[in-house]
Scaffold this motif. Sequence first.
Motif, mmCIF file in Angstrom:
data_model
loop_
_atom_site.group_PDB
_atom_site.id
_atom_site.type_symbol
_atom_site.label_atom_id
_atom_site.label_comp_id
_atom_site.label_asym_id
_atom_site.label_seq_id
_atom_site.Cartn_x
_atom_site.Cartn_y
_atom_site.Cartn_z
ATOM 1 N N THR A 146 3.844 0.641 -10.313
ATOM 2 C CA THR A 146 3.410 1.468 -9.188
ATOM 3 C C THR A 146 4.434 1.476 -8.062
ATOM 4 O O THR A 146 4.359 2.332 -7.175
ATOM 5 C CB THR A 146 2.065 0.954 -8.648
ATOM 6 N N ASN A 151 4.853 -5.929 -10.311
ATOM 7 C CA ASN A 151 4.980 -4.510 -10.655
ATOM 8 C C ASN A 151 4.643 -4.253 -12.117
ATOM 9 O O ASN A 151 5.343 -3.502 -12.816
ATOM 10 C CB ASN A 151 6.399 -4.018 -10.341
ATOM 11 N N TYR A 205 0.846 -1.189 0.000
ATOM 12 C CA TYR A 205 0.000 0.000 0.000
ATOM 13 C C TYR A 205 0.881 1.239 0.000
ATOM 14 O O TYR A 205 2.049 1.195 0.397
ATOM 15 C CB TYR A 205 -0.914 0.009 1.232
ATOM 16 N N ASP A 206 0.294 2.351 -0.421
ATOM 17 C CA ASP A 206 1.046 3.600 -0.489
ATOM 18 C C ASP A 206 1.341 4.125 0.912
ATOM 19 O O ASP A 206 0.959 3.520 1.920
ATOM 20 C CB ASP A 206 0.304 4.645 -1.321
ATOM 21 N N VAL A 239 6.704 2.074 1.501
ATOM 22 C CA VAL A 239 5.375 1.510 1.321
ATOM 23 C C VAL A 239 4.974 0.784 2.606
ATOM 24 O O VAL A 239 5.825 0.432 3.436
ATOM 25 C CB VAL A 239 5.323 0.528 0.135
ATOM 26 N N LEU A 258 -1.085 -0.885 -4.043
ATOM 27 C CA LEU A 258 -0.229 -0.691 -5.200
ATOM 28 C C LEU A 258 0.013 -1.978 -5.980
ATOM 29 O O LEU A 258 0.035 -1.962 -7.206
ATOM 30 C CB LEU A 258 1.112 -0.092 -4.763
ATOM 31 N N ASP A 259 0.190 -3.084 -5.270
ATOM 32 C CA ASP A 259 0.474 -4.334 -5.964
ATOM 33 C C ASP A 259 0.287 -5.501 -5.006
ATOM 34 O O ASP A 259 0.260 -5.321 -3.778
ATOM 35 C CB ASP A 259 1.902 -4.330 -6.520
#
Length: 401
Positions: free
Chosen positions: A292, A288, A253-254, A299, A261-262
């Motif tokens: 992202t 990826n 996650y951001d 992260v 994100l992935d």
Amino acid sequence: MMMPRPLKMAGAALLVTAAAGFGGYIWLGSAKSAASRGEASRTPVPIQAAIPVTAAGVAQGDAPIVVEGLGTVSPLNTATIRTQVQGTLESVDFVEGQEVKRGQVLARIDQRVYEAQVDQADAALARDQASLKNAKANLARTRPLADRGFATQQALDTQNSQVAQGEGTIQLDQAALEAAQTQLSFTTITAPLDGVTGIRRIDPGNIVQPSDPNGLVVLTQLQPIAVIFTLPSTEIPDVQKAIAAGDVAVDAYDASNRRRLDHGSLMLIDNQVDSSTGTVRLKASFPNAARTLWPGAFVNIHLTIAVRKNALTVPLTAVQQGPNGAFVYVIGPDHKVTVHQVVAGQSRAGKVLIEQGLSPNETVVTAGQYRLSAGTTVELVPDSQSRRVQNATTASAGMLP
């Protein structure tokens, strides 16, 4: 001196009249009090208004058990492209930020010096091959003569040694030729892996050499990519159980911990704990595909170590904290609330796992709890309406600025 009889009779009459007046006053007061009590008994007792609240049912289903850690994106492979020979940089054949494939030409160095070295080594090899051929011919002529006694054994041995020496020289020449060819190949610089080029660090026309600290460019592999993150060492036994049971799912996650994100998988657990922090490092891999994840970025990692079957969850806002721990307000069929002490587990995505204290399909209050107590009658309203009522009530009480 005795009072005259008529005066005595007048005083007695006055006393009787006063007593009668006082008695009448007491009777009148008692009558008014009784009347007042009767009127009060006939006044209806006001009924308490229902408190508007929002509510949600206790959900039952599979709930993931997730541990979270902070990590740094790190490429699986990165290479600083440097020259292995000295020379003039003739051309740069890549575009900064471009994706390149393994073996693709990145730059070229002036080849003339190294081509001359190859020619020189090739010529030396041809010369020595001719010498070896002549030595072998002399040996072939000397051996029959020596067998018939027309040549000495010394002459035969000399010819044998010349052939052996020539063969060794050929091997040396071949090695020198291969070295010169290798040096020549180094003048064409190619990508050692699939990746993305960074900012160019030198321009064509400059002299480059292997000792340059910065190199030509940094090549970084972005797909797949890795994230190195930390977890408390106390979580490691649970993570190891999850690994033994199968693949461990990892989500990145951001920095705000809101946008995923992935999705990837766990690669390894480091072989030692950092004694200064009590944490251990883990490494996860992500495809990826949308790029992202970028090297060096921070992260949040969500590591799913188990899935709880038939778990009970409620909205996070339903759980309150009191002197005896966590509790919720449960709405009964008569729209009255009761207090249930609960044991809350992990919270995730606005939901909290309830270990003890609730049953499936019960209804709990999610907003409006500050006006409630055990036995309070409530009215279920939509969430937006409940907030408006709460804000209006709070403002009227002088609790809002």
